[in-house]
Design a protein around this motif. Sequence first.
Motif, PDB file in Angstrom:
ATOM      1  N   ALA B  75       0.843  -1.202   0.000  1.00  0.00           N
ATOM      2  CA  ALA B  75       0.000   0.000   0.000  1.00  0.00           C
ATOM      3  C   ALA B  75       0.879   1.252   0.000  1.00  0.00           C
ATOM      4  O   ALA B  75       0.655   2.175  -0.789  1.00  0.00           O
ATOM      5  N   LEU B  76       1.901   1.280   0.854  1.00  0.00           N
ATOM      6  CA  LEU B  76       2.810   2.432   0.883  1.00  0.00           C
ATOM      7  C   LEU B  76       3.434   2.650  -0.493  1.00  0.00           C
ATOM      8  O   LEU B  76       3.480   3.767  -1.006  1.00  0.00           O
ATOM      9  N   LEU B  77       3.915   1.540  -1.073  1.00  0.00           N
ATOM     10  CA  LEU B  77       4.587   1.643  -2.369  1.00  0.00           C
ATOM     11  C   LEU B  77       3.608   2.128  -3.443  1.00  0.00           C
ATOM     12  O   LEU B  77       3.956   2.946  -4.292  1.00  0.00           O
ATOM     13  N   MET B  78       2.368   1.631  -3.388  1.00  0.00           N
ATOM     14  CA  MET B  78       1.373   2.040  -4.385  1.00  0.00           C
ATOM     15  C   MET B  78       0.976   3.495  -4.208  1.00  0.00           C
ATOM     16  O   MET B  78       0.744   4.211  -5.180  1.00  0.00           O
ATOM     17  N   ILE B  79       0.883   3.948  -2.953  1.00  0.00           N
ATOM     18  CA  ILE B  79       0.609   5.363  -2.718  1.00  0.00           C
ATOM     19  C   ILE B  79       1.739   6.184  -3.312  1.00  0.00           C
ATOM     20  O   ILE B  79       1.537   7.246  -3.899  1.00  0.00           O
ATOM     21  N   GLY B  80       2.966   5.638  -3.199  1.00  0.00           N
ATOM     22  CA  GLY B  80       4.132   6.286  -3.794  1.00  0.00           C
ATOM     23  C   GLY B  80       4.191   6.122  -5.301  1.00  0.00           C
ATOM     24  O   GLY B  80       5.150   6.550  -5.937  1.00  0.00           O
ATOM     25  N   GLY B  81       3.188   5.469  -5.903  1.00  0.00           N
ATOM     26  CA  GLY B  81       3.077   5.418  -7.350  1.00  0.00           C
ATOM     27  C   GLY B  81       3.838   4.303  -8.042  1.00  0.00           C
ATOM     28  O   GLY B  81       4.058   4.357  -9.245  1.00  0.00           O
ATOM     29  N   GLU B  82       4.252   3.254  -7.300  1.00  0.00           N
ATOM     30  CA  GLU B  82       5.018   2.180  -7.925  1.00  0.00           C
ATOM     31  C   GLU B  82       4.423   0.811  -7.593  1.00  0.00           C
ATOM     32  O   GLU B  82       3.591   0.681  -6.703  1.00  0.00           O
ATOM     33  N   ASP B 246       2.256  13.397  -7.846  1.00  0.00           N
ATOM     34  CA  ASP B 246       2.877  14.018  -9.018  1.00  0.00           C
ATOM     35  C   ASP B 246       4.355  14.166  -8.696  1.00  0.00           C
ATOM     36  O   ASP B 246       4.753  15.066  -7.970  1.00  0.00           O
ATOM     37  N   ASP B 247       5.179  13.267  -9.248  1.00  0.00           N
ATOM     38  CA  ASP B 247       6.564  13.263  -8.750  1.00  0.00           C
ATOM     39  C   ASP B 247       7.378  14.444  -9.258  1.00  0.00           C
ATOM     40  O   ASP B 247       8.303  14.889  -8.613  1.00  0.00           O
ATOM     41  N   ARG B 248       6.958  15.033 -10.413  1.00  0.00           N
ATOM     42  CA  ARG B 248       7.704  16.217 -10.868  1.00  0.00           C
ATOM     43  C   ARG B 248       7.443  17.391  -9.922  1.00  0.00           C
ATOM     44  O   ARG B 248       8.375  18.066  -9.497  1.00  0.00           O
ATOM     45  N   ALA B 249       6.159  17.569  -9.600  1.00  0.00           N
ATOM     46  CA  ALA B 249       5.814  18.646  -8.671  1.00  0.00           C
ATOM     47  C   ALA B 249       6.511  18.422  -7.336  1.00  0.00           C
ATOM     48  O   ALA B 249       7.035  19.366  -6.721  1.00  0.00           O
ATOM     49  N   ALA B 250       6.549  17.160  -6.898  1.00  0.00           N
ATOM     50  CA  ALA B 250       7.192  16.857  -5.621  1.00  0.00           C
ATOM     51  C   ALA B 250       8.671  17.218  -5.674  1.00  0.00           C
ATOM     52  O   ALA B 250       9.212  17.823  -4.744  1.00  0.00           O
ATOM     53  N   ARG B 251       9.310  16.847  -6.800  1.00  0.00           N
ATOM     54  CA  ARG B 251      10.734  17.148  -6.959  1.00  0.00           C
ATOM     55  C   ARG B 251      10.954  18.668  -6.902  1.00  0.00           C
ATOM     56  O   ARG B 251      11.895  19.148  -6.281  1.00  0.00           O
ATOM     57  N   ASP B 258      13.776  10.240  -5.343  1.00  0.00           N
ATOM     58  CA  ASP B 258      14.482   8.972  -5.531  1.00  0.00           C
ATOM     59  C   ASP B 258      14.641   8.226  -4.217  1.00  0.00           C
ATOM     60  O   ASP B 258      14.431   7.027  -4.127  1.00  0.00           O
ATOM     61  N   ARG B 259      15.057   8.988  -3.189  1.00  0.00           N
ATOM     62  CA  ARG B 259      15.292   8.349  -1.889  1.00  0.00           C
ATOM     63  C   ARG B 259      13.991   7.740  -1.356  1.00  0.00           C
ATOM     64  O   ARG B 259      13.979   6.610  -0.858  1.00  0.00           O
TER      65      ARG B 259
END
Lengths: 329, 369
Positions: B75-82, B246-251, B258-259
Amino acid sequence: MSALFSMSGLRNALSAAALSLAFAGAGILPAPAQVKKESDVRIVFVTHGQANDVYWSVVKNGMQAAAQQLGVKVEYQAPETFDVVRMARMIEAATASKPDGLVVSIPDMDALKAPVEAAKAAGIPVVVIDSGEEAVEPWGLDLFVGGGSEYDNGVKAGEIMAKAGVKKGVCINHEVGNVSLDKRCEGYNDGLKKSGGSSDVVAATMDPTDVTRRVEGYLTAHPDVTGVLTLGPTVAAPLLKMFEDAGTIGNYKIGTFDLSPEILYAVAKGTMMFGIDNQQYMMGYYPVVFLTNKAMYKTFPTSAVRTGPSFIMKEDAAAVRDLSKAGIR
Amino acid sequence: MTEALNPAHPPEPKPVSRRLVRLMRRPELGAITGTIIVFLAFGITAGNSGLFSMAGIANFLQVSAQLGILAAAVALLMIGGEFDLSLGSMIGFASVTIGLCVTQFGLSIPAAVAIAFVIAIIVGALNGILVVRTRLPSFIVTLAGLFILRGLTLAITRTVTGRTQIPYITDGQEGGFVVWLFGGKFGGPVFAWLAAHGVIAARPDGSPMVQGLSMSILWWVAVTAFATWLLIKTRFGNWVFAVGGDDRAARNVGVPVDRVKILLFIGTALSATLFAVIQVLEAGSADTLRGTQKEFQAIIAAVIGGCLLTGGYGSAIGAMFGALIFGTVEMGIFYTGIDTDWFQVFLGSMLLIAVLVNNYVRRKATEAR
């Protein structure tokens, strides 16, 4: 309260009587002698046999035939993939549902010890079928119904092939992880070794494409191999077809554990050398009969019931074939 | 929908109803509703069959618990989009690692378990690094992992032992602390007391039918609690939601994307290893096929629990209920007496219904804003 008719009348020395009672049909007997009505008897099978395996569907047919003849309830459970941990959970669930008898196969003694012993401790009679004879005595289980030891059957297969001139053989293991199958291959190797031969193991799955491609690859790389032993018809049938398509079927002595119509046809035709029959129909049939009689009359066999092996060669293949089509052999 | 939730429709919602609305918006609500429906369904079809006896409950809780340990991390990983499809193979790999360390190399069980966890961290980090460096979908990268790890498991076990099963791992060490911690039972005295007083079923010799609950249930609760705390109370949790959303916005706002992802992959590999340790120490044997298909079951549990396949939304408590639904359905079908040939049809249908109900409830709840 959980153990209605359990340990008390264990092992009345009447194995033959138990059988004849069953065949006579329990209805003929005077009603007051019965402890329990047939329709109240419930027996649960938990095995490791994958649902699509021809072998286990014959066991299931035997079970259903006995249940119908006796008028008792049976349930058959097995994991969809070879998974002993799931099997352990299924045995626990069966124990919780308090059946009159439990029929299990034991492909992994470590993983199934606790749940099977718990079933026994809950007062449920346990019959072991197919594999796991070694567990019956130490765990205090009630009976084993099955063929000869896997290893010995393998040795015999090796000896028969060696007599027919096979020096190098290959054993196709489709249920990787099942100790009994490993033992068959081990036995086959030792059977060939007696006359100076040897064998390799090719690991495969039940998937027909997968099996044929792996074996084809192996045989191309090992041209000196002339004996092929498969451990079940599900695997043998696509291999036979592959050999026939390639026109190489005459180059190999092919034998298999267990029967199916295709196998018997091939044996009768002579393209296949033999099929080893554990007469597994009886592994489904007899436990139902025995456990029903135990629940009703507390009669039970006193020693293991041996159902195999019988080697089906060319002479008898045709006769057995019709029975195999009906799912009995 | 606001009317339906709050028929009186007062100008200023009372604190209680506002809390209710907030509760309705939680991702796990659908899964809780689904759980209730599943229990009602089995209550009707299998009420007296032993499913809800102590032994039956212990049975489906154990199945749910083992899946739930995986589902929390997934679930954690899926929330993180992977995704992590190598999860099931990791279970097999960790199982034989422990088996080989103990039976072939003569290590103690605690040492073998420690080695398995270290290997899990390495495998998880490798998965994570591959995903963030190559920018390939994790679906593909970990699908490769699925085959590589399963193949390694089989090849190494066969090479070393010549077989595919490793028996006698816990022989003579059944009383050890680590064996108890992962593969033991708890609550034995309570059950003995309950059986002695006739509250729960006893064996003919007077000892309780259920000798205790599997430790995996405690691990399930602990892992879920930890994952929930991580998600809700920590900065890392915020990062996970941001990365999945949205990982670009997060970045751009300075989240170390990445971490975060690498750590999440390590998390799933660790959960797979925890699962393997529990199974190996409970069963006493390891097998190259352990954990087959668990990757999909864990994803199903997380999705039933309200995780979105697209990331950025979900909860660990939801995954816990998802696992409970899966475990209850899986074992509950047994008690209804339905033939196993129909088992998968029934399982699939029940899961579909659970997901549909869950989706419906969530949509209605979020519309009510």
